[in-house]
Design a protein around this motif. Sequence first.
Motif, mmCIF file in Angstrom:
data_model
loop_
_atom_site.group_PDB
_atom_site.id
_atom_site.type_symbol
_atom_site.label_atom_id
_atom_site.label_comp_id
_atom_site.label_asym_id
_atom_site.label_seq_id
_atom_site.Cartn_x
_atom_site.Cartn_y
_atom_site.Cartn_z
ATOM 1 N N LYS A 95 0.714 -1.409 -0.371
ATOM 2 C CA LYS A 95 -0.009 -0.108 0.274
ATOM 3 C C LYS A 95 0.559 1.036 -0.004
ATOM 4 O O LYS A 95 1.964 1.538 0.499
ATOM 5 N N LYS A 96 0.185 2.109 -0.009
ATOM 6 C CA LYS A 96 1.052 3.578 -0.363
ATOM 7 C C LYS A 96 1.525 3.821 1.071
ATOM 8 O O LYS A 96 1.156 3.973 1.981
ATOM 9 N N MET A 97 2.771 3.704 0.527
ATOM 10 C CA MET A 97 3.795 4.549 2.107
ATOM 11 C C MET A 97 3.636 6.252 2.510
ATOM 12 O O MET A 97 2.884 6.881 2.894
ATOM 13 N N ALA A 98 3.020 5.814 3.933
ATOM 14 C CA ALA A 98 2.531 6.733 4.447
ATOM 15 C C ALA A 98 4.080 7.662 5.727
ATOM 16 O O ALA A 98 5.532 6.922 4.984
ATOM 17 N N THR A 99 3.892 8.984 5.645
ATOM 18 C CA THR A 99 4.812 9.715 5.377
ATOM 19 C C THR A 99 4.956 10.686 6.386
ATOM 20 O O THR A 99 3.689 10.761 7.176
ATOM 21 N N GLU A 100 5.929 11.374 6.859
ATOM 22 C CA GLU A 100 6.289 12.153 8.326
ATOM 23 C C GLU A 100 7.294 13.183 8.074
ATOM 24 O O GLU A 100 8.129 13.436 7.068
ATOM 25 N N ASN A 101 6.183 15.073 7.235
ATOM 26 C CA ASN A 101 7.368 15.925 6.812
ATOM 27 C C ASN A 101 8.032 16.256 8.064
ATOM 28 O O ASN A 101 7.950 17.406 8.510
ATOM 29 N N LEU A 102 8.766 15.084 8.450
ATOM 30 C CA LEU A 102 10.586 16.871 9.582
ATOM 31 C C LEU A 102 11.380 17.151 8.738
ATOM 32 O O LEU A 102 10.900 17.429 7.539
ATOM 33 N N VAL A 121 11.818 13.788 4.800
ATOM 34 C CA VAL A 121 10.641 13.133 5.138
ATOM 35 C C VAL A 121 10.599 11.705 5.603
ATOM 36 O O VAL A 121 12.326 10.798 5.108
ATOM 37 N N GLN A 122 9.940 11.400 6.637
ATOM 38 C CA GLN A 122 10.343 9.734 6.728
ATOM 39 C C GLN A 122 9.309 8.893 6.250
ATOM 40 O O GLN A 122 7.900 9.452 6.330
ATOM 41 N N PRO A 126 14.693 12.410 1.755
ATOM 42 C CA PRO A 126 16.024 11.070 2.268
ATOM 43 C C PRO A 126 16.595 10.200 0.598
ATOM 44 O O PRO A 126 16.680 8.988 0.756
ATOM 45 N N VAL A 127 17.731 11.103 0.325
ATOM 46 C CA VAL A 127 18.257 10.231 -1.157
ATOM 47 C C VAL A 127 18.990 10.026 -0.687
ATOM 48 O O VAL A 127 20.018 12.456 -1.214
#
Length: 263
Positions: free
Chosen positions: A8-15, A18-19, A210-211
Amino acid sequence: MQYQGVLKKMATENLESVQYYLDMGADFLNVNQLLNKTVSLSFVGYECLSCGEPKEIFRQGFCKSCFFESAKAGDWIMRPELSKAHLGIEDRDLAYEKQAQLQPHIVYLANSSNVKVGVTRKSQVPTRWIDQGAHEAIELVEVPNRYLAGITEVALKAEVADKTNWRKMLKNDIEDADLTEWREKLKHLIPEEAQEYYREEAKEMHINFPVHQYPEKPKSLNLVKEGSYRGKLVGVKGQYWIFEDQTVFNVRSNEGLVVAISV
């Protein structure tokens, strides 16, 4: 470590960066912790995100019958201007459509590969921008329903794109743009019904991904066709996993696949 579950689509957190989180059912992975590690992906089967049956996925994580029957896959989802719940007109399930359409929506400008216009529910800001790999975005209008957002997007498409060039986005072949200036330039295109919802006070948001290494020539992994893949994960952007050999894997476009992941 080995995991198996339905993509399923990844959940994200904008810190600060991005997490990313991947729900694998029994396990919940912080994908950022997999960076610079060798990851193996294997195709196991299918599981429709609507009916849960092991049927081949047709589009958007749905089997063919659910794609054409489920209220969660109506045409108004991809084309908001077709929304009719504000008129009390049913497409597939009026109760669901009212819940989804009759809530605040944002029309925005985002810069991922180029400046583009888009629509999202207010509750999905900034998630929607992260999913598109946008490094900067700004709100244009905040309207009370999906229909108004849709007709505003259609009007703005006369002068600005509504698609992301995924290869350019992943290569990080991008330029910063003054989105406040773009918003002012496009203001005159907003339909009369939505003019009062103009978000002049909204500020431009910047997003860091995060790349560790961007691909020069990204090549998309077809996991169903290949069966399995193994590579060193060096970045995550949008909904893409980026590997050292320039292979990229779009998690969202593979929703509904049952996969095995080992690290």
